[in-house]
Design an enzyme around this catalytic site. Structure first.
Site, PDB file in Angstrom:
ATOM      1  N   GLU A 187      25.742 -56.419 -33.441  1.00 14.34           N
ATOM      2  CA  GLU A 187      26.846 -55.742 -33.003  1.00 14.34           C
ATOM      3  C   GLU A 187      27.424 -56.386 -31.769  1.00 14.34           C
ATOM      4  O   GLU A 187      27.716 -55.895 -30.743  1.00 14.34           O
ATOM      5  CB  GLU A 187      26.214 -54.503 -32.418  1.00 14.34           C
ATOM      6  CG  GLU A 187      25.485 -53.474 -33.660  1.00 14.34           C
ATOM      7  CD  GLU A 187      24.964 -52.288 -33.239  1.00 14.34           C
ATOM      8  OE1 GLU A 187      24.905 -51.935 -31.789  1.00 14.34           O
ATOM      9  OE2 GLU A 187      24.098 -51.515 -33.562  1.00 14.34           O
ATOM     10  N   GLU A 295      20.590 -51.623 -42.551  1.00 12.25           N
ATOM     11  CA  GLU A 295      19.967 -50.268 -41.931  1.00 12.25           C
ATOM     12  C   GLU A 295      20.659 -48.890 -42.777  1.00 12.25           C
ATOM     13  O   GLU A 295      21.335 -48.150 -42.364  1.00 12.25           O
ATOM     14  CB  GLU A 295      20.704 -50.332 -40.589  1.00 12.25           C
ATOM     15  CG  GLU A 295      20.197 -51.308 -39.866  1.00 12.25           C
ATOM     16  CD  GLU A 295      20.593 -51.193 -38.275  1.00 12.25           C
ATOM     17  OE1 GLU A 295      21.127 -50.131 -37.880  1.00 12.25           O
ATOM     18  OE2 GLU A 295      20.522 -52.181 -37.430  1.00 12.25           O
TER      19      GLU A 295
END
Ligand code: G3I
Length: 375
Positions: A187, A295
């Site tokens: 991220e 994910e």
């Protein structure tokens, strides 16, 4: 008792040979019985083997045997307790061939202070994976979230570089060859498509990403090095394109990156944009990189209705179909059961995001995923 008396041809003395009657009669009978018993026992063993083979071939195959036989990596994020609870661990063994730690490899837990390393949970995970012939994803070294105070308080570039390189080297040296993929950085792009203002960005500057990947490659040349993010799955979006440009720059600079991760935390109410996803996968492939779905979950706005569940199923199915068609590196769920889900704690009013319900029973969704995997 019987005495056999035989006269040797050239000798008049009598040689007496003592013998028991069984040699001639009873003993031969006993031997025959023994042979019969051995044959009977052998027949029984062969029969049992045939029966067992038949039973096994008729027994329903597990999801695990399905994905193994297709050579597809299908996995899930786990908590340490999942491996200890006999029912949970059986569910994992029966369904998945790749695991990732949901939290324990984040630095907050793995390196809570500069001098203390919390290896035991990771060691258990590695052991569990090895014992059950499962692969592992590593998650994650460089992130803006879930860092310990000593990292959040860094202010000096040299000190930050030391922590970053030392952490990556220490972990990948200890677990050299044990991980299939590792989210080296997570991220790093914010929702506006620019490099996130993280502790690493503030202390080291944008080069922290290249440095992290180079350090990882040096420590373990065999693990696939991944840049992982969310909302990066579609070509033609601000974040998707910013993520692509960042990765292309790394490839152009010769940074040792092997692949990208699309987290894919999805909403049931938003159908998958298949064209944009496939176009994105293609452009990373063209850079020589792999793509992993890292994910995956699909949350539903509560209350759950059959319509919403059908929409959720369509999202999961589209992702899985594309994953199989594109032969992506791995497809990993961010949790298997609603009982342990991270969703309600983060997205108030949302839930039911996983293929197993609160009681860890498979939902209809599970069956539909299995059908796609069986093809
Ligand atoms: O460990 C404490 C415990 O001591 C305390 O009693 C409890 C009370 O709330 O909190 C526990 O910590 C929680 C931790 O998960 C472990 O359960 C944190 O509050 C909670 O914020 C944390 O959430 C995790 C989240 O990352 C943090 O950002 C989720 O479990 C985890 O699923 C989630 O995972 C991230 C990926 O790493 C990156 N991509 C997004 C994904 C979902 O947010």
């Amino acid at each position: 008792m019987l005495y056999l008396v035989r006269a040797p041809p050239e000798d008049n003395t009598h040689e007496i040979i003592y013998n028991t009657p069984t040699v001639t009669g009873e003993k031969i009978g006993e031997e025959k019985n023994m042979i019969r018993r051995i044959i009977r026992r052998g027949t029984l063993v062969i029969g049992a083997v045939i029966l067992l083979t038949l039973v096994l071939s008729c027994a329903p195959s597990t999801m695990r045997s399905v994905v193994d036989s297709r050579g597809f990596l299908f996995g899930v994020a786990v908590r340490p307790g999942d491996l200890l609870d006999p029912k949970d661990s059986k569910l994992l063994k029966d369904n998945f061939n790749i695991l990732v730690a949901e939290n324990i490899m984040k630095l907050q837990y793995l390196r809570p202070t500069a001098t203390f390393w919390n290896w035991s949970d990771v060691d258990s995970l590695v052991r569990f994976a090895e014992e059950n012939r499962m692969k592992l994803r590593g998650h994650t070294f460089v992130w803006h979230n879930q860092n310990p105070p000593f990292i959040n308080n860094l202010s000096d570039k040299e000190a930050a570089l030391k922590v970053l390189t030392e952490t990556i080297t220490e972990v990948l040296t200890r677990y050299k060859g044990k991980f299939y993929e590792y989210d080296v950085c997570n991220e790093v792009i914010d929702d506006n498509g620019i490099l996130r203002n993280s502790i690493w960005m503030r202390t080291i500057g944008p080069e922290y990403i290249d440095i992290a990947f180079k350090t990882a490659r040096q420590a373990d040349p065999s693990v696939k090095l991944i840049l992982n993010d969310y909302n990066n799955e579609y070509a033609g979006t601000v974040k998707g394109d910013a993520f692509y440009n960042l990765v292309k720059g790394m490839v152009d600079r010769g940074v040792p990156i092997d692949g990208v991760g699309f987290q894919l935390h999805m909403l049931a109410e938003l159908p998958v944009n298949k064209e944009a996803l496939q176009a994105n996968i293609k452009r990373f492939r063209d850079l020589g990189l792999t793509v992993s779905f890292t994910e995956v979950d699909v949350r539903i706005k509560l209350p759950v209705t059959p319509e919403k569940e059908a929409a959720q199923q369509a999202v999961y199915e589209d992702l899985l179909r594309i994953a199989r068609e594109e032969n992506i590196s791995c497809f990993v769920l961010w949790g298997y059961t609603d009982a342990y889900s991270w969703i309600p704690g983060t997205f108030a009013g949302y839930g039911s995001a996983h293929p197993f319900d609160q009681n860890k029973q498979p939902k209809k969704l599970y069956g539909s995923l299995r059908k796609i995997l069986e093809k």
